[in-house]
Every structure is written in structure tokens, then in C-alpha cells.
Design a protein around this motif. Sequence first.
Motif, mmCIF file in Angstrom:
data_model
loop_
_atom_site.group_PDB
_atom_site.id
_atom_site.type_symbol
_atom_site.label_atom_id
_atom_site.label_comp_id
_atom_site.label_asym_id
_atom_site.label_seq_id
_atom_site.Cartn_x
_atom_site.Cartn_y
_atom_site.Cartn_z
ATOM 1 N N PRO A 1 0.848 -1.728 -0.209
ATOM 2 C CA PRO A 1 -0.110 0.267 0.011
ATOM 3 C C PRO A 1 0.853 1.184 -0.125
ATOM 4 C CG PRO A 1 -1.048 -1.606 1.253
ATOM 5 C CD PRO A 1 0.270 -1.559 1.116
ATOM 6 N N PRO A 2 0.382 2.133 -0.414
ATOM 7 C CA PRO A 2 0.790 3.822 -0.813
ATOM 8 C C PRO A 2 1.742 4.252 0.286
ATOM 9 C CG PRO A 2 -0.969 3.692 -2.243
ATOM 10 C CD PRO A 2 -0.795 2.468 -1.157
ATOM 11 N N ASP A 3 0.601 4.093 1.799
ATOM 12 C CA ASP A 3 1.649 4.442 2.800
ATOM 13 C C ASP A 3 2.652 3.549 3.040
ATOM 14 O OD1 ASP A 3 -0.605 2.630 3.172
ATOM 15 O OD2 ASP A 3 -0.215 2.497 5.069
ATOM 16 N N GLU A 4 3.015 2.405 3.261
ATOM 17 C CA GLU A 4 3.745 1.635 3.301
ATOM 18 C C GLU A 4 4.951 2.386 2.566
ATOM 19 O OE1 GLU A 4 3.306 -2.166 4.390
ATOM 20 O OE2 GLU A 4 1.954 -2.070 4.631
ATOM 21 N N ARG A 5 4.796 2.432 1.314
ATOM 22 C CA ARG A 5 6.254 2.826 0.279
ATOM 23 C C ARG A 5 6.517 4.266 1.089
ATOM 24 N NH1 ARG A 5 4.305 2.570 -4.883
ATOM 25 N NH2 ARG A 5 1.953 2.006 -4.407
ATOM 26 N N ALA A 6 4.917 5.579 1.048
ATOM 27 C CA ALA A 6 6.028 6.113 1.818
ATOM 28 C C ALA A 6 6.612 6.826 2.763
ATOM 29 C CB ALA A 6 4.274 7.061 1.983
ATOM 30 N N ALA A 7 6.876 5.370 3.452
ATOM 31 C CA ALA A 7 7.064 5.725 4.987
ATOM 32 C C ALA A 7 8.930 5.036 4.174
ATOM 33 C CB ALA A 7 6.800 4.735 5.925
ATOM 34 N N LEU A 8 8.705 4.506 3.636
ATOM 35 C CA LEU A 8 9.929 3.219 2.960
ATOM 36 C C LEU A 8 10.572 5.197 2.207
ATOM 37 C CD1 LEU A 8 8.981 -0.148 2.130
ATOM 38 C CD2 LEU A 8 10.998 1.315 3.742
ATOM 39 N N GLY B 1 -2.118 10.527 -2.490
ATOM 40 C CA GLY B 1 -2.766 10.161 -3.493
ATOM 41 C C GLY B 1 -3.654 8.999 -2.747
ATOM 42 N N ILE B 2 -4.462 7.988 -3.748
ATOM 43 C CA ILE B 2 -5.570 6.921 -2.854
ATOM 44 C C ILE B 2 -4.779 5.719 -1.990
ATOM 45 C CG2 ILE B 2 -7.216 5.827 -3.157
ATOM 46 C CD1 ILE B 2 -7.188 6.803 -6.373
ATOM 47 N N GLY B 3 -4.399 6.364 -0.859
ATOM 48 C CA GLY B 3 -4.758 5.525 0.423
ATOM 49 C C GLY B 3 -3.165 5.600 0.741
ATOM 50 N N GLY B 4 -2.857 7.030 1.019
ATOM 51 C CA GLY B 4 -2.241 8.064 1.325
ATOM 52 C C GLY B 4 -2.468 8.555 3.016
#
Length: 371
Positions: A69-76, A106-109
Motif C-alpha cells: 500500500p502507498p502508506d507503507e511505501r511512503a514511509a520507506l 494519492g489514494i490510500g496515502g
Amino acid sequence: MTDTHISSPLSDGISSWILAEADPPPAAPPTEAEITSLREAFGAFFGERNPQKALPLLTNALQSFERQPPDERAALYRVRGDCYMALQLPREAADDYGRCLGLMDGIGGEKADPSERPLARLGRARALRSGTGLDEKRNTQAAEDYRVALTLTGNDDLEEEERLADGVSKNPYAAWEWGMSQRGSGNFLGAAKTHARAMVAFETVGDHAAAVISALDRGIDLAAASSNQDIAKARDALELSIRSTPTVKGDDKDIPILQRVIAKEGEARMALASILWDANERSAAETELGEACARLEQLDADADARDKVVEKKNFPKQIKPLISNLGYSIDDILGAREIGCSSFKRESFLTEKVQWPPVLQEKVLKLQRLK
């Protein structure tokens, strides 16, 4: 009211497609190997504090987490941005902080940890400030990032302006940096207001030296904003802050910060001399110029004397890091042997080291020519 909507295979298909785009199916969870790889990356960066080792591991983790999901990738991306900053690679860091923010927008962020957004904003602001000189566009973006980061750091029960003030009180170091970005973007009065806020916040947390530096920078901001017909506000601010520098005390371990205070005082005196000269107060300008040169010369002489004592007593000399500081922090400002009276004759020094705007550079160069 009668429902006039008529169902059809085409309309139902479009509706299903829209809903699928808005709410994508859940991704397969990361494998055990991917989790192990991520732990190894985090261990290298946060545990071992080894960014060289951590960078390729974080890059591999980002690639393997691409379906997450975008939230996990954002943190990375935000963590890899921090890693790039530790490796003195601010441009790459700014790109990663931007990717983090883009994913959260974005969506899911919206599911990302609320702390990620201010951290990414502050990280990008510092990356943009690193080595920007007088790049107005980058400083403008950095100033906005600082403002947002500080606002988000404040108490969210408060109105926006009060929340910003609360954020400043919690992080005066970022507030001082914000003021420098505002100066770099040409917003001199905004910079003066921000440095005044930083000064108060530093005093509140007990960092008197940083408070005095902030007051001196406020005076320099006002000098940049002044005209030769009206220098009263800038003159008063500079004279008051210059008089406050002897109040900064410390012992041997505080020598570096004490040297930075004197160096900033010398810079402020040069700004004062410049606006006095521009206002045709030639005698006062020459007096201030002489005092600035004397203070900066004494700063270097004291540093040389201290080095001789260290050498005589066989104390280990402090070794400078192989990689220089990025320059965005109040702890990175110039100190002994890094600033002198003659330095203000060089446009490269004025632009890259003290980051004076062209309007103030022009005044000090006229002063140095004494005409």
C-alpha cells in the motif's frame, strides 16, 4: 421521488471500474524474506548508524515493497531520504521526500502515520536548503515546506496561526532555518519575523547563544529590507543584537558555539556598516567597519592561540570530518578562520557562505570600495 437511473451493462461496467480504481484490491502481504530484508535495512541505518550499508538495502526493500500500500511505501521513501541526507546527497534526498509526499497525497496515502508528513516536509526543506545559495525557487519551496512542517508539529487543537507558533516553540532550530529560506526567497520582512520568533523560542529552551544568533540574523534581514532613506528599524535591531553578544558565556566545550556567535556578530557589523554607508553616514560606517574587522581578526587570533596551547600540551586535535556539513543548520554557520573582513569583498563568499541577497551585497561592496 422516483429513481430515474436506468441500469445497463455499460453503465454498470463503468461504475465497477471507478470503484475498483478508488478502492484497489488488497496487495499480497510481504513475504518472510522481504520482511527480513527490511529489518536488515533498518538495522543498518537506525541500529548500526551505517548509511553506506543501509542505502542499497533500503533500495532493495523499496523494490520488493512496490506492490504494498502507498502508506507503507511512503514511509520507506522518507527513511531512504534520511539515509541520503546522512550520505550528504541532498538532491537525491529531496526527490525521495517528494515521492513520499506524493504517495501520501494519492489514494490510500491518508492511511500513513500522521508523523510522516511533517517529517517528510522538514526533510525536504533541509535537503533543498543544503547548498542552495541564493536559488530563489528552491528557497521558496523550502520556506513553504518549513511552514507546513512547523504547523503540523503544533497542537492540532489550535487555529492555524497559533498552531504554527506552537510548532516554532517546539523546534526553534527548524524555525531559524525557515527564516534563512525566507531570506533566500527574497521575503526579508517574513524572515525577520521568523527569526524573532526563533529568538524567543531559543531563550525558552535555554539556548541563549542560538537566541543571540537569531537576533543578529533578524537585524541582517531588516538590513536587506531597508532603503537608504529609512534604516532606523534595521539599525536599531542590529545595534541591540550586537550589544547582546557579550552575554553569551561558556567554558572550553562551548568554544565552537562562542566562535560562531562572534563570527555572526562580525557579519552583523558588516551589514550595519553597509546600510550606514548607503545612507551617507560615512563616519559611522567607517567606525563600524573598523570594529567588525577588529572583532573578526581577534576571533582568528584567539583560535590560533588555543591551537598552540593544545599542541604544546599534546592534546589530540579535533579532526574535521571528511565530508563537510550540508550547511542548513544553525550549527553549520561560519566560525573562526572561516570569515574575515576581506571575505566581504568576494561575491562568491557573499552568495555561497553567508547567503546575502543581491541588494545587501551591492551595499557592502560599495562600502569595501569606500565610495
